[in-house]
Write an enzyme that holds these catalytic residues in place. Structure first.
Site, mmCIF file in Angstrom:
data_model
loop_
_atom_site.group_PDB
_atom_site.id
_atom_site.type_symbol
_atom_site.label_atom_id
_atom_site.label_comp_id
_atom_site.label_asym_id
_atom_site.label_seq_id
_atom_site.Cartn_x
_atom_site.Cartn_y
_atom_site.Cartn_z
ATOM 1 N N ASP A 150 15.387 -21.458 -21.511
ATOM 2 C CA ASP A 150 15.183 -22.575 -20.605
ATOM 3 C C ASP A 150 16.582 -23.095 -20.288
ATOM 4 O OD1 ASP A 150 13.994 -24.700 -19.189
ATOM 5 O OD2 ASP A 150 14.032 -25.985 -20.959
ATOM 6 N N ASP B 205 17.898 -26.390 -18.189
ATOM 7 C CA ASP B 205 18.280 -27.799 -18.273
ATOM 8 C C ASP B 205 17.817 -28.399 -19.601
ATOM 9 O OD1 ASP B 205 19.353 -30.191 -17.533
ATOM 10 O OD2 ASP B 205 18.162 -30.423 -15.717
ATOM 11 N N ASP C 216 13.335 -26.387 -25.002
ATOM 12 C CA ASP C 216 13.328 -27.722 -25.622
ATOM 13 C C ASP C 216 11.982 -28.414 -25.489
ATOM 14 O OD1 ASP C 216 13.423 -28.143 -22.925
ATOM 15 O OD2 ASP C 216 14.982 -29.688 -23.001
#
Lengths: 294, 294
Positions: free
Chosen positions: B7, B9, B237
């Site tokens: 992932d 950002d 995240d």
């Protein structure tokens, strides 16, 4: 004096068209000393706007007998403790006016953060980065203490963002109603409920809802009539909104099936949404036992 | 060759800030012959935009190793039978470009019904009746066959209305992702999921979703790597998006807890959302057994 509460659009008129027997039914009830109220979930117009419309359509009525979700929302806010001091409305100016009329300050639509993007950010379908930079660069004012959401035909992404910011900062979250669709001449437009859903997803919080199917609108009419134990009949075209709200205030729910939609929803209705009576025309009201002798 | 899917950002960078050890971790994996992919739910930018960003940040990569929800959506549409011919995008131009790149026609944002209200209708906080009259007076084109929804920073009520009209007329309803929020420098903005929710309420229909937690993005990366049975590790995240999607493609899910939010969601996670490994920094990747010897 018994009380009759009528949903307006779809029951008494559709657009500029008065429904068959609407004038006669209202006159007959008034002559028989019924207290006749008008109740609508629409929050975009003020009660004064509705009064003008009812008079144009020859349906009579006065300000004291009109209850809109905007008006009920304003009175709900007025009774809250602590009373809101600084309200952000994502909705129409009619809703802002009703809230200001009870002495609560409302922010101007035109002065909300993000309402005046520069041309390069405003250009649609080009560079979302320009809009992001503009939104991120805004100097944000202190968050309002309350967010009120209604139908907003001027909805923008920046408005949803400002509501999200306020609610995540702790503002109370109220909505005038959750209607999915807004029927207009010849088509449907999105209802207030679509905007409420967007802000609920953005914040993870659930709005307190004032309009039907919640009981506040009809409670306001009954309170206004000054008697909370007499006969109350609600006439509406929606099982999920009008009938449910009717039953929450102990009223008799009369469903009028003027379109295919009502007949379909009638078949699916369960629990509080099941009407006590079903009529196909306003003329049929007077064969119901609730209106015996009228 | 084992596959690592990151992932972007919040994991490799936050805004313009490269996360600690991000460059070193990617270099080390590539040196050890891992296939390193980048996957993001953001649909506003094209893969080319992300390539530029990754290169600016010194994180390497090439077009073939970047998968966005916009790109995956375009390829999902390309594989549909019948293939869409006329797509309405409520989203950013990056999403339109990805769909046009697979040879499917997309309507221009600037030419959607309601995009050019006259000044009296455009005036916010004055008369919603003027906007209603304008919207009702529009000559509507034939409805598109497909509606695709992504993050749209230029969202308006008229766009929600056009999507509602198309879907009620039978158009397929696809969305790039359902993210609730869009983290930007110093604050949150509404995510694509807020717009999807509004249109779902307006239509009573549920969108087919392409982005995480659905498996399409990661499936696309695995397909690109040309092997569907080797080791795949996802580093993200978010429990609800990255970990769930990782498990749907049989990958090992590594959660990186760089903020308070991740630790809180970790405590609440259940089922597919529970990560297989939890690390506090990208440096810790290499103590995991999955990366033994790297």
């Amino acid at each position: 004096m018994p009380i009759a509460i009528f949903d307006m659009d779809g029951v008494l008129y559709r657009g500029a068209q008065v429904m068959p027997h609407a004038r006669e039914a209202l006159d007959r009830l008034r002559s028989a000393q019924w207290d006749v109220f008008f109740a609508t979930n629409n929050s975009t117009a003020t009660r004064m706007d509705y009064l003008r419309l009812l008079q144009q359509l020859g349906l009579g009525g006065d300000l004291d007998h009109i209850v809109t979700s905007g008006y009920a929302t304003a009175h709900y806010l007025e009774r809250r403790r602590p009373k809101p001091k600084d309200v952000l409305v994502i909705g129409a100016d009619g809703l802002r006016q009703e809230i200001r009329a009870v002495g609560i300050a409302v922010r101007d639509a035109d002065e909300l953060p993000g309402s005046h993007p520069p041309p390069e950010a405003a250009a649609d379908g080009v560079d979302p980065g320009a809009m992001r930079r503009y939104l991120v660069s805004l100097e944000l004012p202190p968050a309002p203490d309350t967010v009120v959401v209604g139908l907003d035909l001027h909805l923008t992404y920046a408005k949803v963002a400002e509501a999200q910011r306020a609610i995540l900062a702790g503002a109370d979250f109220i909505c005038s109603n959750r209607d999915r669709a807004y029927p207009v001449e010849g088509r449907l437009l999105p209802g207030a409920g679509t905007i409420v859903a967007a802000i609920e997803v953005a914040t993870g919080k659930k709005a307190v809802c004032i309009g039907k199917p919640e009981p506040f609108l009809f409670e306001e009419a009954i309170r206004r009539a000054g008697k909370e134990d007499g006969r109350v009949v609600v006439v509406g075209d929606s099982t999920d909104y009008d009938m449910v709200a009717a039953h929450r205030v102990g009223a008799v729910g009369v469903l009028i099936t003027t379109g295919l939609t009502e007949k379909e929803s009638l078949q699916k209705a369960s629990g509080d949404a099941v009407p006590d009576r079903v009529i196909g025309s306003l003329e049929d009201l007077f064969v119901l036992p609730e209106f015996a002798g009228v």
